[in-house]
Enzyme design. Structure first.
Site, PDB file in Angstrom:
ATOM      1  N   ASP A  13       0.856  -1.190   0.000  1.00 46.14           N
ATOM      2  CA  ASP A  13       0.000   0.000   0.000  1.00 46.14           C
ATOM      3  C   ASP A  13       0.897   1.246   0.000  1.00 46.14           C
ATOM      4  O   ASP A  13       1.902   1.310   0.720  1.00 46.14           O
ATOM      5  CB  ASP A  13      -0.914  -0.009   1.236  1.00 46.14           C
ATOM      6  CG  ASP A  13      -2.068   0.974   1.097  1.00 46.14           C
ATOM      7  OD1 ASP A  13      -3.221   0.518   1.022  1.00 46.14           O
ATOM      8  OD2 ASP A  13      -1.809   2.199   1.067  1.00 46.14           O
ATOM      9  N   ASN A  22     -12.687  -3.218   2.815  1.00 47.59           N
ATOM     10  CA  ASN A  22     -13.569  -2.060   2.880  1.00 47.59           C
ATOM     11  C   ASN A  22     -14.512  -2.149   1.688  1.00 47.59           C
ATOM     12  O   ASN A  22     -14.071  -2.367   0.556  1.00 47.59           O
ATOM     13  CB  ASN A  22     -12.760  -0.762   2.827  1.00 47.59           C
ATOM     14  CG  ASN A  22     -11.892  -0.578   4.053  1.00 47.59           C
ATOM     15  OD1 ASN A  22     -12.225  -1.055   5.130  1.00 47.59           O
ATOM     16  ND2 ASN A  22     -10.766   0.093   3.899  1.00 47.59           N
ATOM     17  N   GLY A  59     -15.958   2.624   3.698  1.00 48.68           N
ATOM     18  CA  GLY A  59     -14.726   3.393   3.552  1.00 48.68           C
ATOM     19  C   GLY A  59     -13.906   3.017   2.330  1.00 48.68           C
ATOM     20  O   GLY A  59     -12.712   3.307   2.266  1.00 48.68           O
ATOM     21  N   GLN A  60     -14.551   2.368   1.344  1.00 52.47           N
ATOM     22  CA  GLN A  60     -13.807   1.972   0.138  1.00 52.47           C
ATOM     23  C   GLN A  60     -13.576   3.190  -0.749  1.00 52.47           C
ATOM     24  O   GLN A  60     -14.523   3.923  -1.056  1.00 52.47           O
ATOM     25  CB  GLN A  60     -14.595   0.904  -0.631  1.00 52.47           C
ATOM     26  CG  GLN A  60     -13.844   0.373  -1.853  1.00 52.47           C
ATOM     27  CD  GLN A  60     -14.613  -0.738  -2.568  1.00 52.47           C
ATOM     28  OE1 GLN A  60     -15.747  -1.077  -2.212  1.00 52.47           O
ATOM     29  NE2 GLN A  60     -13.992  -1.307  -3.585  1.00 52.47           N
ATOM     30  N   HIS A  74     -10.141  -5.239  -3.234  1.00 53.13           N
ATOM     31  CA  HIS A  74      -8.794  -5.451  -2.682  1.00 53.13           C
ATOM     32  C   HIS A  74      -8.902  -5.878  -1.229  1.00 53.13           C
ATOM     33  O   HIS A  74      -9.700  -5.333  -0.468  1.00 53.13           O
ATOM     34  CB  HIS A  74      -7.927  -4.200  -2.801  1.00 53.13           C
ATOM     35  CG  HIS A  74      -8.588  -2.934  -2.338  1.00 53.13           C
ATOM     36  ND1 HIS A  74      -9.522  -2.280  -3.102  1.00 53.13           N
ATOM     37  CD2 HIS A  74      -8.461  -2.213  -1.196  1.00 53.13           C
ATOM     38  CE1 HIS A  74      -9.948  -1.203  -2.447  1.00 53.13           C
ATOM     39  NE2 HIS A  74      -9.331  -1.152  -1.281  1.00 53.13           N
ATOM     40  N   HIS A 123      -7.012  -5.704   2.192  1.00 53.63           N
ATOM     41  CA  HIS A 123      -5.895  -5.123   2.932  1.00 53.63           C
ATOM     42  C   HIS A 123      -5.348  -6.204   3.862  1.00 53.63           C
ATOM     43  O   HIS A 123      -6.111  -6.878   4.558  1.00 53.63           O
ATOM     44  CB  HIS A 123      -6.369  -3.973   3.835  1.00 53.63           C
ATOM     45  CG  HIS A 123      -6.873  -2.755   3.126  1.00 53.63           C
ATOM     46  ND1 HIS A 123      -6.106  -1.625   2.963  1.00 53.63           N
ATOM     47  CD2 HIS A 123      -8.072  -2.475   2.572  1.00 53.63           C
ATOM     48  CE1 HIS A 123      -6.820  -0.697   2.330  1.00 53.63           C
ATOM     49  NE2 HIS A 123      -8.020  -1.185   2.089  1.00 53.63           N
TER      50      HIS A 123
HETATM   51  P1  AMP Z   1      -9.707   1.529   0.280  1.00 49.45           P
HETATM   52  O1  AMP Z   1      -9.800   2.899   0.913  1.00 49.45           O
HETATM   53  O2  AMP Z   1     -10.115   0.412   1.169  1.00 49.45           O
HETATM   54  O3  AMP Z   1     -10.417   1.512  -1.054  1.00 49.45           O
HETATM   55  O4  AMP Z   1      -8.174   1.283   0.022  1.00 49.45           O
HETATM   56  C1  AMP Z   1      -7.468   1.827  -1.050  1.00 49.45           C
HETATM   57  C2  AMP Z   1      -6.023   1.747  -0.692  1.00 49.45           C
HETATM   58  O5  AMP Z   1      -5.271   1.928  -1.866  1.00 49.45           O
HETATM   59  C3  AMP Z   1      -5.560   2.820   0.300  1.00 49.45           C
HETATM   60  O6  AMP Z   1      -5.035   2.180   1.469  1.00 49.45           O
HETATM   61  C4  AMP Z   1      -4.496   3.583  -0.470  1.00 49.45           C
HETATM   62  O7  AMP Z   1      -3.417   3.979   0.338  1.00 49.45           O
HETATM   63  C5  AMP Z   1      -4.083   2.579  -1.511  1.00 49.45           C
HETATM   64  N1  AMP Z   1      -3.541   3.138  -2.745  1.00 49.45           N
HETATM   65  C6  AMP Z   1      -4.033   4.161  -3.472  1.00 49.45           C
HETATM   66  N2  AMP Z   1      -3.284   4.360  -4.565  1.00 49.45           N
HETATM   67  C7  AMP Z   1      -2.290   3.436  -4.533  1.00 49.45           C
HETATM   68  C8  AMP Z   1      -1.185   3.133  -5.386  1.00 49.45           C
HETATM   69  N3  AMP Z   1      -0.946   3.812  -6.525  1.00 49.45           N
HETATM   70  N4  AMP Z   1      -0.353   2.125  -5.016  1.00 49.45           N
HETATM   71  C9  AMP Z   1      -0.568   1.437  -3.871  1.00 49.45           C
HETATM   72  N5  AMP Z   1      -1.608   1.667  -3.038  1.00 49.45           N
HETATM   73  C10 AMP Z   1      -2.442   2.660  -3.352  1.00 49.45           C
END
Ligand code: AMP
Ligand code: ZN
Length: 113
Positions: free
Chosen positions: A30, A86, A92-93, A99, A101
């Site tokens: 992340d 999420n 909170g997505q 994905h 986490h």
């Molecule tokens: P969510 O908020 O559950 O949709 O998680 C999205 C996640 O993607 C967040 O934890 C961000 O930090 C992560 N994220 C966003 N852009 C990137 C990227 N380019 N590379 C890696 N992680 C990312």
């Protein structure tokens, strides 16, 4: 999907620190880690969220979970970790490509924020 950040990470069009990959799954770091270890496991194929994935392809959903937990094991998270999907606005997505986490390396609190 043409305009999806995680589809582009899956194809290599956007760089990421990839820690594991298979024919159908990619695991990468992340960009904004919320724990000492913070990985994201995604299917290469685009599904908006875990409900869409589980409904359309339960086998791939299982493979995603198995790969996420293997990544936690490979990262040495022997004392435990958290796997989070999420989902949707209230969940909170922020990136609409499913994905998991994988968070670990510190004590997690409950309830989550
Ligand atoms: P969510 O908020 O559950 O949709 O998680 C999205 C996640 O993607 C967040 O934890 C961000 O930090 C992560 N994220 C966003 N852009 C990137 C990227 N380019 N590379 C890696 N992680 C990312
Ligand atoms: Zn996508």
């Amino acid at each position: 999907m043409t305009d999806c950040l995680f589809c582009k990470i899956a194809t290599g069009d956007i760089p990421a620190t990839i820690v594991a990959e298979s024919e159908r799954i990619v695991v990468f770091a992340d960009l904004s880690p919320q724990a000492p270890i913070h990985l994201l496991a995604i299917p290469r194929e685009h599904y908006a969220d875990v409900a869409a994935l589980a409904g359309a392809d339960p086998t791939l959903a299982g493979e995603l979970l198995a790969t996420a937990t293997q990544a936690a094991q490979s990262a040495g998270l022997d004392d435990g970790y958290r796997v989070v999907f999420n989902t949707g606005r209230d969940g909170g997505q922020t990136v609409p490509h499913v994905h998991a986490h994988v968070l670990g390396g510190r004590q997690m609190s409950w309830p989550p924020g």
